[in-house]
Motif scaffolding. Structure first.
Motif, PDB file in Angstrom:
ATOM      1  N   ALA A   1      -5.006  29.688   6.745  1.00 12.61           N
ATOM      2  CA  ALA A   1      -6.035  30.485   5.679  1.00 12.61           C
ATOM      3  C   ALA A   1      -6.185  32.036   6.140  1.00 12.61           C
ATOM      4  O   ALA A   1      -5.889  32.730   5.606  1.00 12.61           O
ATOM      5  N   ILE A   2      -6.511  32.128   7.620  1.00 12.37           N
ATOM      6  CA  ILE A   2      -6.838  33.346   8.144  1.00 12.37           C
ATOM      7  C   ILE A   2      -5.558  34.370   8.069  1.00 12.37           C
ATOM      8  O   ILE A   2      -5.686  35.141   7.727  1.00 12.37           O
TER       9      ILE A   2
ATOM     10  N   TYR B   1      -2.837  38.704   5.926  1.00 14.33           N
ATOM     11  CA  TYR B   1      -1.455  39.266   5.453  1.00 14.33           C
ATOM     12  C   TYR B   1      -1.642  39.896   4.066  1.00 14.33           C
ATOM     13  O   TYR B   1      -1.207  40.855   3.672  1.00 14.33           O
ATOM     14  N   GLU B   2      -2.345  39.012   3.486  1.00 10.59           N
ATOM     15  CA  GLU B   2      -2.634  39.399   1.879  1.00 10.59           C
ATOM     16  C   GLU B   2      -3.342  40.829   1.866  1.00 10.59           C
ATOM     17  O   GLU B   2      -3.015  41.822   1.051  1.00 10.59           O
ATOM     18  N   GLN B   3      -4.210  40.764   2.764  1.00 12.02           N
ATOM     19  CA  GLN B   3      -5.193  41.986   2.677  1.00 12.02           C
ATOM     20  C   GLN B   3      -4.497  43.243   3.034  1.00 12.02           C
ATOM     21  O   GLN B   3      -4.881  44.414   2.657  1.00 12.02           O
ATOM     22  N   SER B   4      -3.480  43.132   4.054  1.00  8.49           N
ATOM     23  CA  SER B   4      -2.603  44.103   4.334  1.00  8.49           C
ATOM     24  C   SER B   4      -1.714  44.687   3.382  1.00  8.49           C
ATOM     25  O   SER B   4      -0.999  45.935   3.569  1.00  8.49           O
ATOM     26  N   LYS B   5      -1.643  43.913   2.103  1.00  9.11           N
ATOM     27  CA  LYS B   5      -0.657  44.566   1.174  1.00  9.11           C
ATOM     28  C   LYS B   5      -1.292  45.750   0.437  1.00  9.11           C
ATOM     29  O   LYS B   5      -2.251  45.907   0.541  1.00  9.11           O
TER      30      LYS B   5
ATOM     31  N   CYS C   1      -9.473  34.862  -2.263  1.00  6.60           N
ATOM     32  CA  CYS C   1     -10.490  33.733  -2.525  1.00  6.60           C
ATOM     33  C   CYS C   1     -10.192  32.439  -2.230  1.00  6.60           C
ATOM     34  O   CYS C   1     -10.861  32.015  -1.254  1.00  6.60           O
ATOM     35  N   ILE C   2      -9.216  31.824  -2.360  1.00 11.57           N
ATOM     36  CA  ILE C   2      -8.596  30.706  -1.800  1.00 11.57           C
ATOM     37  C   ILE C   2      -8.813  30.553  -0.454  1.00 11.57           C
ATOM     38  O   ILE C   2      -9.070  29.522   0.232  1.00 11.57           O
ATOM     39  N   ALA C   3      -8.182  31.614   0.195  1.00  8.51           N
ATOM     40  CA  ALA C   3      -8.014  31.668   1.712  1.00  8.51           C
ATOM     41  C   ALA C   3      -9.654  31.754   2.167  1.00  8.51           C
ATOM     42  O   ALA C   3      -9.751  30.810   3.314  1.00  8.51           O
ATOM     43  N   ILE C   4     -10.561  32.497   1.687  1.00  7.01           N
ATOM     44  CA  ILE C   4     -11.856  32.489   2.213  1.00  7.01           C
ATOM     45  C   ILE C   4     -12.553  31.255   1.784  1.00  7.01           C
ATOM     46  O   ILE C   4     -13.212  30.519   2.695  1.00  7.01           O
ATOM     47  N   VAL C   5     -12.189  30.399   0.749  1.00  8.27           N
ATOM     48  CA  VAL C   5     -12.799  29.000   0.615  1.00  8.27           C
ATOM     49  C   VAL C   5     -12.231  27.942   1.618  1.00  8.27           C
ATOM     50  O   VAL C   5     -13.159  27.323   2.087  1.00  8.27           O
ATOM     51  N   ILE C   6     -10.965  28.089   1.459  1.00 14.47           N
ATOM     52  CA  ILE C   6     -10.310  27.117   2.792  1.00 14.47           C
ATOM     53  C   ILE C   6     -11.043  27.229   4.139  1.00 14.47           C
ATOM     54  O   ILE C   6     -11.466  26.385   4.900  1.00 14.47           O
ATOM     55  N   PHE C   7     -11.323  28.475   4.563  1.00 15.11           N
ATOM     56  CA  PHE C   7     -12.002  28.914   5.797  1.00 15.11           C
ATOM     57  C   PHE C   7     -13.313  28.447   5.970  1.00 15.11           C
ATOM     58  O   PHE C   7     -13.856  27.968   6.702  1.00 15.11           O
TER      59      PHE C   7
END
Length: 62
Positions: free
Chosen positions: A12-13, A18-22, A31-37
């Motif tokens: 998730a991190i 990676y998504e943030q760097s786009k 949001c899904i990555a944050i929820v999983i983290f």
């Protein structure tokens, strides 16, 4: 359980960073990555006793 949670958190991190760097990050993936983290952090910290619990046990002993 810990062996399953940590790899999901790391994935998730990595996906989140990676998504943030786009140029145009997908908000839903972030949001899904944050929820999983956060879920992983919650699961890992659930077994850690709080300081208040230790103080209450010491008060009951005396």
């Amino acid at each position: 359980m810990k062996k399953l949670v940590i790899p999901f958190m790391l994935a998730a991190i990595i996906v989140g960073l990676y998504e943030q760097s786009k140029e145009k990050p997908n908000v839903y993936i972030l949001c899904i990555a944050i929820v999983i983290f956060m879920y992983g952090v919650m699961k890992l910290s659930a077994k850690t006793p709080s300081k208040n619990q230790e103080e209450k046990e010491e008060d009951n002993v005396e």
